[in-house]
Design a protein around this motif. Sequence first.
Motif, mmCIF file in Angstrom:
data_model
loop_
_atom_site.group_PDB
_atom_site.id
_atom_site.type_symbol
_atom_site.label_atom_id
_atom_site.label_comp_id
_atom_site.label_asym_id
_atom_site.label_seq_id
_atom_site.Cartn_x
_atom_site.Cartn_y
_atom_site.Cartn_z
ATOM 1 N N ASP A 279 -37.074 16.683 -41.693
ATOM 2 C CA ASP A 279 -36.273 17.223 -42.796
ATOM 3 C C ASP A 279 -34.779 17.030 -42.557
ATOM 4 N N LYS A 280 -34.431 16.597 -41.352
ATOM 5 C CA LYS A 280 -33.015 16.352 -41.068
ATOM 6 C C LYS A 280 -32.612 14.893 -41.317
ATOM 7 N N ASP B 65 -37.323 16.492 -36.226
ATOM 8 C CA ASP B 65 -37.385 17.271 -37.477
ATOM 9 C C ASP B 65 -37.087 16.353 -38.663
#
Lengths: 315, 315
Positions: free
Chosen positions: B213-214, B211
């Motif tokens: 976005d992490k 992910d």
Amino acid sequence: MYIGIDLGGTNIAGGLVNDKGEILFKHSIPTGRERGSDLVIEDIYNVIQVLIDRNNTDSEVMGIGIGIPGISDPHTGEVLVCVNLNWYNVPLREKLAEKTTLPIYIDNDATVAGVAEFQVAQAGKYNDAVILTLGTGVGGGVLIDGKVVSGHHGIGSELGHMLIGEGLYTCNCGRNGCLETFASSTAIIHYAKHLITQGSASSMFHAVGGDLDKITGEVIFDAAKKGDVVANQVVDRLVKYLSIGIMNIVCTIDPEIILLGGGISMAGDFLIQKVNTALDALKYFKASPVAKVEIAKFKNDAGIIGAAMYAMIHQ
Amino acid sequence: MYIGIDLGGTNIAGGLVNDKGEILFKHSIPTGRERGSDLVIEDIYNVIQVLIDRNNTDSEVMGIGIGIPGISDPHTGEVLVCVNLNWYNVPLREKLAEKTTLPIYIDNDATVAGVAEFQVAQAGKYNDAVILTLGTGVGGGVLIDGKVVSGHHGIGSELGHMLIGEGLYTCNCGRNGCLETFASSTAIIHYAKHLITQGSASSMFHAVGGDLDKITGEVIFDAAKKGDVVANQVVDRLVKYLSIGIMNIVCTIDPEIILLGGGISMAGDFLIQKVNTALDALKYFKASPVAKVEIAKFKNDAGIIGAAMYAMIHQ
């Protein structure tokens, strides 16, 4: 009374300057830099001696200021580096102190030019101000809270070496991207030649009789003012990067005024108007006012007056 | 005794701070910026009141300092612009002065963080110093001759908005090329995602379970320290442009020391060593020393302590 010395690559120019910053007497001799620093320093002393001897006022000479085209240690008076003179670690003040007991103050030539502009021409009206001298190179002088800023290691106010983009040639300092490779007469001459050599048709070519080595800053600005497209392209590139340099000064110290001096500043209002338009578009806080940009008042004598005033305010 | 308020996009954090810069008591509430400036200012006053009430020492509260994430007019105490709070021309001091007679001093959060570092952590050891806070954005604090420099129009020390190249995205200020688009956590996260999305294989992808976005600054520096090639490419780009920004500060005001604060400074020696190597290659006068670069001492409390100390030194 103070003595101001403007040490240049071509001439050692000196002046006897009163407390109001008026030159009473000037004396200048060729630098002869190829002779090495010892003989040049001897001649600096000779200029000082001539000026002291010519002082027929009641006011005694109280100190000597020297503007150098490079950097010095403000504490020891040692010239650390002057590329143009090929001087490295020259103990200028120490050598002169063998010959005179007068106090000697040494700093960068653009820094002392700033002193002349801000202390004398503007009569101390501004406490937070910057001067950019746009000549063969780009020099800088920074005044904060009424004091000249040379920095902790004496290498401050070297605004011509601000890195702002990818340049077309390497700076004298060995790096690429310095402001002076975009905003000096050297830079615009280089770019004008580049465009014409690449085939751009310009009135500049005819103005110099086809000899591109005769292109000067004046030739470029004259052509630009008359509407020459290529000359305007050259000036607009200078304006673009000069404005970036100015905004970087603004975001760091946000002065009240930035003065433009040196040969390129002779372009006057034509330059200022273009710079102001570019600066408006470059504001990071659109609503806030930024530093005024104006042409410096002193031309060739700024170095002498500034050096003398620098000695006066540091005493 | 002084009160320091760190006004952030997320929290209004306040502290009761003694003359030595020690926090005796802290109080923090959510900013709730979506409520608009009037209600936020009411809550700032509520925090102040709680702190005053908690003062059980013999030493009276003498003033209030407030660090804001934007720019203010140092003369009127008006917040000119805080993009993160959506504040424009908010008369912060005037509104608070309706509720308290204590003197109120307002300045940029990075500027007051600089005050905390230089006046308290370094105990006034440095007179010419700069702090760069490398967080979500890049903030700056400038100290010259022992005084905080906010500039003539209050827009100085905004070092994150120094223009230094062609960026990959547009800065919050609307321009391209600001230091903060190269040297903030936002910038390195953007670049790491960009490289991985373009197909570069990196341990960062696995560290965040796929992910993207992490990905955080911490994830990037952790991977870089372990030798991940892509993470090092990301860090090296930050270091390249951060070093250009630092050298531009050097050529302007040549401070004795430049401190790195904010989240990215948690990378510590790993970052400092890379920056020093880059700076060595970037010197414009090779032989001259330049500012030391070190990690700032205060972490999250720098805003509160700095704001309080800012009030103390301005009184």
